[in-house]
Design a protein around this motif. Structure first.
Motif, PDB file in Angstrom:
ATOM      1  N   PRO A 187       0.803  -1.227   0.000  1.00 37.40           N
ATOM      2  CA  PRO A 187       0.000   0.000   0.000  1.00 37.40           C
ATOM      3  C   PRO A 187       0.831   1.270   0.000  1.00 37.40           C
ATOM      4  N   THR A 188       2.180   1.153  -0.057  1.00 37.96           N
ATOM      5  CA  THR A 188       3.034   2.338  -0.021  1.00 37.96           C
ATOM      6  C   THR A 188       3.012   3.102  -1.336  1.00 37.96           C
ATOM      7  N   ALA A 189       2.380   2.550  -2.373  1.00 36.42           N
ATOM      8  CA  ALA A 189       2.341   3.226  -3.664  1.00 36.42           C
ATOM      9  C   ALA A 189       1.632   4.573  -3.569  1.00 36.42           C
ATOM     10  N   GLU A 190       0.672   4.686  -2.663  1.00 36.74           N
ATOM     11  CA  GLU A 190      -0.064   5.933  -2.494  1.00 36.74           C
ATOM     12  C   GLU A 190      -0.159   6.263  -1.010  1.00 36.74           C
ATOM     13  N   LYS A 191      -0.110   7.559  -0.700  1.00 33.16           N
ATOM     14  CA  LYS A 191      -0.224   8.004   0.698  1.00 33.16           C
ATOM     15  C   LYS A 191      -1.534   7.537   1.306  1.00 33.16           C
ATOM     16  N   SER A 192      -2.598   7.528   0.506  1.00 33.05           N
ATOM     17  CA  SER A 192      -3.902   7.105   1.030  1.00 33.05           C
ATOM     18  C   SER A 192      -3.867   5.650   1.460  1.00 33.05           C
ATOM     19  N   GLY A 193      -3.029   4.845   0.787  1.00 30.15           N
ATOM     20  CA  GLY A 193      -2.921   3.439   1.160  1.00 30.15           C
ATOM     21  C   GLY A 193      -2.302   3.272   2.530  1.00 30.15           C
ATOM     22  N   ILE A 194      -1.244   4.040   2.808  1.00 30.30           N
ATOM     23  CA  ILE A 194      -0.605   3.980   4.121  1.00 30.30           C
ATOM     24  C   ILE A 194      -1.567   4.483   5.197  1.00 30.30           C
ATOM     25  N   ASP A 195      -2.283   5.555   4.898  1.00 28.79           N
ATOM     26  CA  ASP A 195      -3.241   6.100   5.870  1.00 28.79           C
ATOM     27  C   ASP A 195      -4.310   5.065   6.222  1.00 28.79           C
ATOM     28  N   GLU A 196      -4.771   4.335   5.198  1.00 26.82           N
ATOM     29  CA  GLU A 196      -5.805   3.327   5.441  1.00 26.82           C
ATOM     30  C   GLU A 196      -5.279   2.208   6.330  1.00 26.82           C
ATOM     31  N   VAL A 197      -4.042   1.781   6.074  1.00 24.06           N
ATOM     32  CA  VAL A 197      -3.433   0.744   6.904  1.00 24.06           C
ATOM     33  C   VAL A 197      -3.386   1.196   8.359  1.00 24.06           C
ATOM     34  N   ALA A 198      -2.936   2.426   8.574  1.00 27.88           N
ATOM     35  CA  ALA A 198      -2.841   2.943   9.943  1.00 27.88           C
ATOM     36  C   ALA A 198      -4.221   3.015  10.598  1.00 27.88           C
ATOM     37  N   ARG A 199      -5.201   3.544   9.875  1.00 31.14           N
ATOM     38  CA  ARG A 199      -6.556   3.669  10.446  1.00 31.14           C
ATOM     39  C   ARG A 199      -7.115   2.315  10.846  1.00 31.14           C
ATOM     40  N   ASN A 200      -6.953   1.337   9.983  1.00 28.57           N
ATOM     41  CA  ASN A 200      -7.508   0.011  10.267  1.00 28.57           C
ATOM     42  C   ASN A 200      -6.867  -0.619  11.502  1.00 28.57           C
ATOM     43  N   HIS A 201      -5.571  -0.400  11.670  1.00 34.22           N
ATOM     44  CA  HIS A 201      -4.886  -0.973  12.829  1.00 34.22           C
ATOM     45  C   HIS A 201      -5.188  -0.177  14.103  1.00 34.22           C
ATOM     46  N   ILE A 202      -5.316   1.130  13.960  1.00 32.58           N
ATOM     47  CA  ILE A 202      -5.698   1.940  15.119  1.00 32.58           C
ATOM     48  C   ILE A 202      -7.068   1.511  15.637  1.00 32.58           C
ATOM     49  N   ARG A 203      -7.957   1.153  14.715  1.00 31.70           N
ATOM     50  CA  ARG A 203      -9.286   0.703  15.133  1.00 31.70           C
ATOM     51  C   ARG A 203      -9.194  -0.558  15.986  1.00 31.70           C
ATOM     52  N   ILE A 204      -8.280  -1.460  15.631  1.00 29.48           N
ATOM     53  CA  ILE A 204      -8.096  -2.676  16.438  1.00 29.48           C
ATOM     54  C   ILE A 204      -7.744  -2.296  17.880  1.00 29.48           C
ATOM     55  N   ALA A 219     -12.444  -6.061  13.965  1.00 27.88           N
ATOM     56  CA  ALA A 219     -11.464  -5.146  13.388  1.00 27.88           C
ATOM     57  C   ALA A 219     -10.264  -5.905  12.833  1.00 27.88           C
ATOM     58  N   MET A 220      -9.824  -6.946  13.542  1.00 27.42           N
ATOM     59  CA  MET A 220      -8.701  -7.744  13.045  1.00 27.42           C
ATOM     60  C   MET A 220      -9.101  -8.526  11.801  1.00 27.42           C
ATOM     61  N   GLU A 221     -10.297  -9.070  11.780  1.00 31.21           N
ATOM     62  CA  GLU A 221     -10.772  -9.779  10.594  1.00 31.21           C
ATOM     63  C   GLU A 221     -10.752  -8.854   9.376  1.00 31.21           C
ATOM     64  N   HIS A 222     -11.152  -7.621   9.576  1.00 27.14           N
ATOM     65  CA  HIS A 222     -11.188  -6.657   8.470  1.00 27.14           C
ATOM     66  C   HIS A 222      -9.784  -6.417   7.916  1.00 27.14           C
ATOM     67  N   VAL A 223      -8.803  -6.251   8.786  1.00 26.80           N
ATOM     68  CA  VAL A 223      -7.430  -6.004   8.351  1.00 26.80           C
ATOM     69  C   VAL A 223      -6.903  -7.176   7.520  1.00 26.80           C
ATOM     70  N   ILE A 224      -7.145  -8.387   7.975  1.00 28.55           N
ATOM     71  CA  ILE A 224      -6.654  -9.565   7.245  1.00 28.55           C
ATOM     72  C   ILE A 224      -7.316  -9.675   5.884  1.00 28.55           C
ATOM     73  N   ARG A 225      -8.613  -9.437   5.825  1.00 24.58           N
ATOM     74  CA  ARG A 225      -9.334  -9.558   4.553  1.00 24.58           C
ATOM     75  C   ARG A 225      -8.923  -8.460   3.569  1.00 24.58           C
ATOM     76  N   VAL A 226      -8.668  -7.263   4.064  1.00 28.50           N
ATOM     77  CA  VAL A 226      -8.219  -6.178   3.188  1.00 28.50           C
ATOM     78  C   VAL A 226      -6.882  -6.539   2.546  1.00 28.50           C
ATOM     79  N   GLY A 227      -5.951  -7.062   3.340  1.00 29.59           N
ATOM     80  CA  GLY A 227      -4.661  -7.473   2.796  1.00 29.59           C
ATOM     81  C   GLY A 227      -4.794  -8.578   1.770  1.00 29.59           C
TER      82      GLY A 227
END
Length: 240
Positions: A187-204, A219-227
């Motif tokens: 997800p490092t290709a775009e800043k929005s991708g990194i932001d989304e990763v951080a938000r999803n993990h912060i939610r956990i 919240a953890m299920e969501h992170v795994i499925r997104v990846g």
């Protein structure tokens, strides 16, 4: 493993190269490996190093020695897929949707439950540590490799905070999965991708901090499925 550092010893290099050859199908299931003289010449190592490498591969379930026959490649069902090397060799050789689906199923069996246990058992200090790691995922300077390392630290911290020592033993599986995910599609290709990763993990961590076991699990299920979905899209784009 997650940094892609080269294998340093002769033993490790033989294990790595021969393991890749087996997983990739160069030496198919059921086949007999070449004899010691041929393999020793191929890898430019002594027979002692070669035999020690064979013992390591046998311990991983890849091969079995047979008296007067040779060393046979074992069926895939006998391979220890929880072994980080074997998982890495699969990603190097190329994985498909079915492999990713099975891997994500295993992660979904362990990590959401670990997050739920962390919501029950984590100390305030552990929760604060997890939040720091989650926030650090949003650093815009991340490379694909540094983000994978940061992500691994977060997921291992959740396993630790679960309070169940058995869950920590699946760390090598998670490491290999994250290596594969970030190498195939980061997800490092775009800043929005990194932001989304951080938000999803912060939610956990927020759910863990609220002591909401169901919320942490979700919240953890969501992170795994997104990846998993991100890699699946990348694989389909490469074959389109």
């Amino acid at each position: 493993m997650i940094s892609g550092a080269p294998k340093r010893t002769s033993h490790a290099q033989v294990v790595d190269q021969l393991g890749k050859a087996i997983v990739s199908g160069e030496f198919p299931v059921g086949s007999i490996l070449p004899g010691d003289p041929e393999l020793a010449a191929r890898f430019r190592v002594s027979r002692t190093v070669l035999r020690e490498a064979m013992k390591t591969l046998a311990a991983k379930g890849l091969v079995v020695p047979r008296a007067r026959i040779g060393t046979r490649v074992r069926p895939r069902n006998d391979w220890n897929l929880f072994d980080s090397d074997i998982l890495t060799w699969h990603f190097v050789s190329g994985v498909d949707d079915e492999f990713l689906y099975h891997l994500s199923e295993v992660r979904l069996a362990f990590e959401p439950h670990a997050a739920a246990l962390a919501a029950r058992n984590a100390t305030d200090a552990e929760i604060a540590g997890m939040m720091r790691l989650a926030v650090a995922l949003g650093d815009a300077k991340h490379t694909a490799e540094s983000l994978a390392v940061a992500d691994l630290k977060f997921h291992l911290s959740v396993l630790d905070a679960s309070g169940n020592p058995f869950l920590r033993t699946v760390g090598s599986l998670i490491e290999a999965a994250l290596v594969g995910v970030f190498k195939l599609s980061s997800p490092t290709a775009e800043k929005s991708g990194i932001d989304e990763v951080a938000r999803n993990h912060i939610r956990i961590v927020e759910e863990i901090g609220r002591r909401d076991e169901a919320g942490a699990r979700s919240a953890m299920e969501h992170v795994i499925r997104v990846g998993r979905d991100r890699v699946r899209q990348a694989l389909h784009a490469d074959t389109a």
